[in-house]
Design an enzyme around this catalytic site. Structure first.
Site, PDB file in Angstrom:
ATOM      1  N   LYS A  62       2.479   9.829   8.355  1.00 52.07           N
ATOM      2  CA  LYS A  62       1.662   9.449   9.527  1.00 52.07           C
ATOM      3  C   LYS A  62       2.118   9.965  10.899  1.00 52.07           C
ATOM      4  O   LYS A  62       1.626  10.970  11.367  1.00 52.07           O
ATOM      5  CB  LYS A  62       1.491   7.929   9.543  1.00 52.07           C
ATOM      6  N   PHE A  92       0.845  -1.187   0.000  1.00 54.78           N
ATOM      7  CA  PHE A  92       0.000   0.000   0.000  1.00 54.78           C
ATOM      8  C   PHE A  92       0.882   1.239   0.000  1.00 54.78           C
ATOM      9  O   PHE A  92       1.750   1.389   0.856  1.00 54.78           O
ATOM     10  CB  PHE A  92      -0.955   0.060   1.198  1.00 54.78           C
ATOM     11  N   ASP A 143       9.183   2.639   1.962  1.00 52.54           N
ATOM     12  CA  ASP A 143       8.010   3.370   2.432  1.00 52.54           C
ATOM     13  C   ASP A 143       7.855   3.063   3.914  1.00 52.54           C
ATOM     14  O   ASP A 143       7.401   1.987   4.295  1.00 52.54           O
ATOM     15  CB  ASP A 143       6.780   2.929   1.623  1.00 52.54           C
TER      16      ASP A 143
END
Ligand SMILES: *Cc1c(COP(=O)(O)O)cnc(C)c1O
Length: 397
Positions: free
Chosen positions: A245, A129, A216
């Site tokens: 995040k 993702f 990532d």
């Protein structure tokens, strides 16, 4: 309260929170919830952390935004600190994870063109993702994220995750590969934790072939794994790292870090962002870094993750129907043999916030500040929920 004016992008639970403190959230009826999700790995310092609140209020009284036409002191400070903590050399700031990944993918293409490769191709993983923009949804390994948005972008090659031999075989006769883009731990993919040797094997392959290794760490970074970056557990330093995040505890920010040849690919005019790295977001992020260091939260995340996972294993690992319990720090997944999406609402009824991903994996992402009592409370509640769920399923079968 009505959401009629909002685009129907999300399937929301019928609950709204009014305020929070540390690991706790309160809804509009005054009920208190234990937050084992952190708004999807964002509020690592918990809710309403005073250090972040102070940084935000002080900065907002001085200056919110000036644009990247000028120097921004907080951005320079944050950039230097992040480079120091991650072993990277340069940073580009933006406002979200997907944007950080866009910057990484643009770096990969610049790297390819610099080598004279006209159609640079980035290797991405199954079940990955990377976000919802056109390039990042193309990089994402999930047909549901892509469906309806074709045509996807060119320049991607999909490989199985956690299998460097397969990647090597797929790319053996390819001259157009420029980078490997990989999550050190797959978050949305179900908290999938590869063998510790995996990233090192990718590092060696990238070195041998002149590719960029791009990680990532939007979900796995910022201390959640018990280290600043999850790749540190494998002793691997990537060429490009993306963060978002947890970086500013809920204030929107993203960062794309780079080192070596990747650090100097961008030149004026190549990329930009109006809000990226503005004083407000950078002040919040600096407060987050300071707090993680001052409060020893990397160690705490490692210890509390171990404790929580050990308790879960004690209580439910033996149950038929529990396939696997996976944990690296406070990235915790319990994979069941059958779909268990209903557990989200069962947990809500017990005043616990958690998430189910990949249909059958309970995902726990508690805050880095969590203490022993709360970690055990999460483990015990999740163990009870899963025991009951599997018991009911057995009765129904
Ligand atoms: C959440 C996430 C993203 C996307 O971040 P946004 O801020 O939602 O754009 C990208 N990669 C990973 C690994 C993520 O967990």
């Amino acid at each position: 309260m009505s959401g009629d004016a909002l685009m129907t992008t999300y399937q929301r639970l019928p609950i709204a929170f009014t305020h929070g403190e540390g690991v706790w959230l309160w809804d509009s009826d005054g009920n208190r919830y234990l937050d084992a999700l952190c708004g999807l790995a964002v509020t690592g310092l918990g809710h309403a952390h005073p250090a972040v609140a102070t940084a935000l209020s002080e900065q907002s009284r001085r200056l919110l935004h000036t644009s990247n036409l000028y120097r921004v002191a907080a951005q320079e400070q944050l950039g230097a600190r992040l480079c120091e903590l991650t072993g990277q050399e340069k940073v580009f700031f933006c406002n979200s994870g997907a944007e950080a990944n866009e910057a990484a993918l643009k770096l990969a293409r610049l790297h390819g063109h610099q080598k004279g490769i006209a159609t640079p191709t980035v290797v991405v993983m199954e079940q990955a993702f990377h976000g919802r923009t056109m390039a990042t949804l193309t990089a994402t390994g999930n047909a549901k994220v892509q469906a309806g948005f074709e045509p996807l972008l060119e320049g991607f090659l999909r490989a199985p995750y956690a299998d460097s031999a397969a990647l090597q075989a797929l790319t053996a006769d390819r001259e157009d590969i420029v980078a490997v883009f990989v999550e050190p731990v797959q978050g949305e993919g179900g908290i999938v934790i590869p063998d510790p040797a995996y990233l090192g094997e990718l590092r060696a392959l990238c070195d041998a072939r002149g590719w960029l290794l791009m990680t990532d760490e939007i979900q796995s970074g910022m201390g959640r794994s018990g280290r600043w970056l999850a790749a540190e557990h494998s002793g691997v330093r990537a060429d490009v790292v993306t963060l978002a995040k947890g970086l500013a505890n809920g204030v929107p920010i993203g960062a794309c870090l780079a080192r070596g040849k990747a650090a100097t690919l961008m030149h004026p005019g190549h990329h930009g962002s109006t809000f990226g790295g503005n004083p407000l977001a950078c002040s919040a992020a600096l407060a987050v870094l300071n707090t993680i260091e001052r409060e020893g939260l990397l160690d705490n995340a490692a210890r509390m993750g171990d404790l929580l996972a050990a308790r879960l294993r004690d209580r439910i690992a033996h149950l038929a129907g529990v396939r696997e319990i996976r944990a690296l720090g406070l990235l915790i997944g319990v994979e069941l043999e059958r779909p268990c999406g209903t557990l989200v609402e069962e947990a809500l009824a017990r005043r616990l916030l958690l998430n189910v991903t990949q249909g059958n994996t309970v995902r726990l992402l508690p805050p880095l500040i969590i203490e022993e009592r709360e970690a055990l409370q999460i483990a015990d509640t999740v163990a009870e929920l899963i025991s009951e769920f599997l018991g009911d399923a057995q009765h129904a079968a």
